[in-house]
Write an enzyme that holds these catalytic residues in place. Structure first.
Site, mmCIF file in Angstrom:
data_model
loop_
_atom_site.group_PDB
_atom_site.id
_atom_site.type_symbol
_atom_site.label_atom_id
_atom_site.label_comp_id
_atom_site.label_asym_id
_atom_site.label_seq_id
_atom_site.Cartn_x
_atom_site.Cartn_y
_atom_site.Cartn_z
ATOM 1 N N CYS A 279 -44.876 51.923 -53.042
ATOM 2 C CA CYS A 279 -45.577 52.659 -51.981
ATOM 3 C C CYS A 279 -46.432 53.804 -52.492
ATOM 4 C CB CYS A 279 -44.562 53.208 -50.974
ATOM 5 S SG CYS A 279 -43.767 51.960 -49.953
ATOM 6 N N ILE A 280 -45.809 54.776 -53.149
ATOM 7 C CA ILE A 280 -46.476 56.053 -53.408
ATOM 8 C C ILE A 280 -47.719 55.910 -54.285
ATOM 9 C CG2 ILE A 280 -46.155 58.388 -54.288
ATOM 10 C CD1 ILE A 280 -43.238 58.187 -53.421
#
Length: 442
Positions: A279-280
């Protein structure tokens, strides 16, 4: 006597969901989809898992797990409760609910790559039928559900909100975190219409302790991006602080620990060798790309991204500097990378900065090996390839390397043993609190 109205397709779907007789299809049986499939099976739903990897399908049907923190016993128990894996998307018509959990990476231009989502929906489309609910869990930019999924569903002659139900409910898995499991992590859900939201709430309400309804799929999509951009921006801040502290001869980890004693107004984030996970490192680019269509330049978010993306190169600079100070060149040096999973105590390799570090080291002529108790053999990855196996840590093996690069701080590592026998350590995780002649902070 007035006859009762015949139940609508929505009535039938809601009844089956609430009675747990609905067949739930999970598409993509990775770190997100498999725990979700096991949770639906745990409460009694018949579950059909879809994956294009025959190895995963065969393993699951044989009661085996390919994810470290999911036990074979959990898979075998789900199999005994009517969980089945398949690669045949034609079976989608058997399902009352279809939940899509496939990757949403970036392309080489660092723009959103929705090929897995679109390919999945197009593979499912010929087999969709009235009375189903589809939920997308893959992280994406606001508008994806309405702009990409809805038209493909309605091209089959179905009408979203009338005889087909569409939601976006972003995954929030934290692999390997025993404090939060699928059931206990609150779940956001937005529907294309009120009827779609009702179906989504009925679907997730049976397996998640708290489902949070929002007004639209676009709000749900943006919520997921905000959650991860919040982390990316703050990690960018502490990574820049790390560079400043390094120049000043200050230990940034000591600074953060001290600041974290403030009981209000401060949340500790920790620097590292780069961003990892599913995600990040990716999500901010989904928003910046979409924001350009609205004439918005996301300067703050992009600046944090630049800082975070520069971290692997900065670490390699520290490696070269450390070797140079000891009269050695990086070229020809033997380097052991400690930990290649994207975070500690898991086997998850997605977007791991350690892999980029390995590639940068090789490109500069180093002889690279790795040690990771959670990753015994370097796995097949979409964009990276190493024919390597994990090196066991012994006094002799540690001492054989010119430098140990600590990339992921697994609890299973004996850091005292490494410190005692390593010629040189570059520590990117702040493991070593005290100064030592063979330890360099990075």
């Amino acid at each position: 006597m007035k006859l009762k109205d015949a139940p609508t397709v929505k009535d039938t779907l809601l009844r089956r969901l609430n009675e747990r007789t609905a067949v739930v299809g999970i598409v993509g049986l990775g770190y997100v989809g498999l725990p979700l499939a096991l949770r639906f099976a745990e409460v009694g739903y018949p579950v059909l898992g879809f994956d294009i990897d025959p190895g995963k399908v065969d393993a699951l049907n044989a009661g085996r797990s390919y994810i470290e923190h999911i036990s074979p016993q959990a898979v075998a128990q789900a199999r005994s409760r009517r969980f089945e894996a398949t690669g045949r998307f034609a079976r989608a018509g058997e399902c009352d609910a279809l939940i899509i959990c496939v990757p949403t990476p970036l392309n080489r231009q660092r723009e959103p790559d929705l090929s897995f989502v679109i390919g999945t929906v197009e593979s499912l489309a010929p087999h969709l039928r009235a009375g189903q609910v589809m939920s997308l869990e893959s992280t994406t930019y606001p508008g994806t559900t309405e702009e990409e999924l809805k038209p493909r569903i309605e091209a089959r002659g179905l009408k979203v909100g009338e005889d087909y139900y569409l939601c976006f409910s972003p995954e929030r898995e934290d692999p390997g975190n025993p404090s939060f499991v699928t059931r206990t992590i609150p779940k956001i859900c937005g529907g294309s219409t009120p009827a779609c939201l009702e179906a989504g709430l009925a679907l997730y309400g049976q397996v998640i302790d708290r489902v949070v309804a929002v007004s639209s799929t676009r709000v749900a999509e943006m919520t997921k991006l905000l959650e991860n951009i919040h982390r990316a921006v703050n990690i960018g801040l502490v990574n820049e602080m790390k560079i400043i502290c390094d120049r000043m001869g200050i230990d940034v980890h000591e600074v953060i620990r001290a600041a974290a004693t403030k009981p209000f107004g401060f949340v500790p984030y920790w620097p590292g060798p780069g961003l990892g996970g599913h995600c990040i490192p990716i999500d901010p680019f989904y928003l910046t790309w979409k924001a350009r269509a609205y004439g918005v330049h996301t300067r703050f978010i992009e600046l944090a991204g630049e800082i975070n993306r520069a971290m692997p190169e900065w670490v390699i600079g520290k490696v070269m500097e450390a070797l140079n100070q000891r009269g050695k060149a990086l070229k020809g040096s033997r380097v052991l990378v400690l930990g290649i999973a994207y975070k500690k105590d898991v086997d998850d390799m997605r977007e791991s900065p350690a892999v980029e570090l390995m590639e940068l080291l090789v490109a500069r002529g180093a002889q690279v090996e790795y040690s990771d108790p959670h990753v015994p053999v370097f796995p097949r990855m979409r964009e990276h390839r190493f024919e390597l196996k994990s090196v066991a840590l012994t006094p002799q093996s540690i001492a054989a390397y010119d430098l140990c690069l600590l990339a992921t701080d697994h609890k299973a590592f004996d850091f005292g043993l490494v410190k005692k026998h390593a010629r040189l350590i570059v520590d990117t995780r702040g493991v070593y609190l005290e100064l030592a002649p063979n330890v360099v902070k990075a």
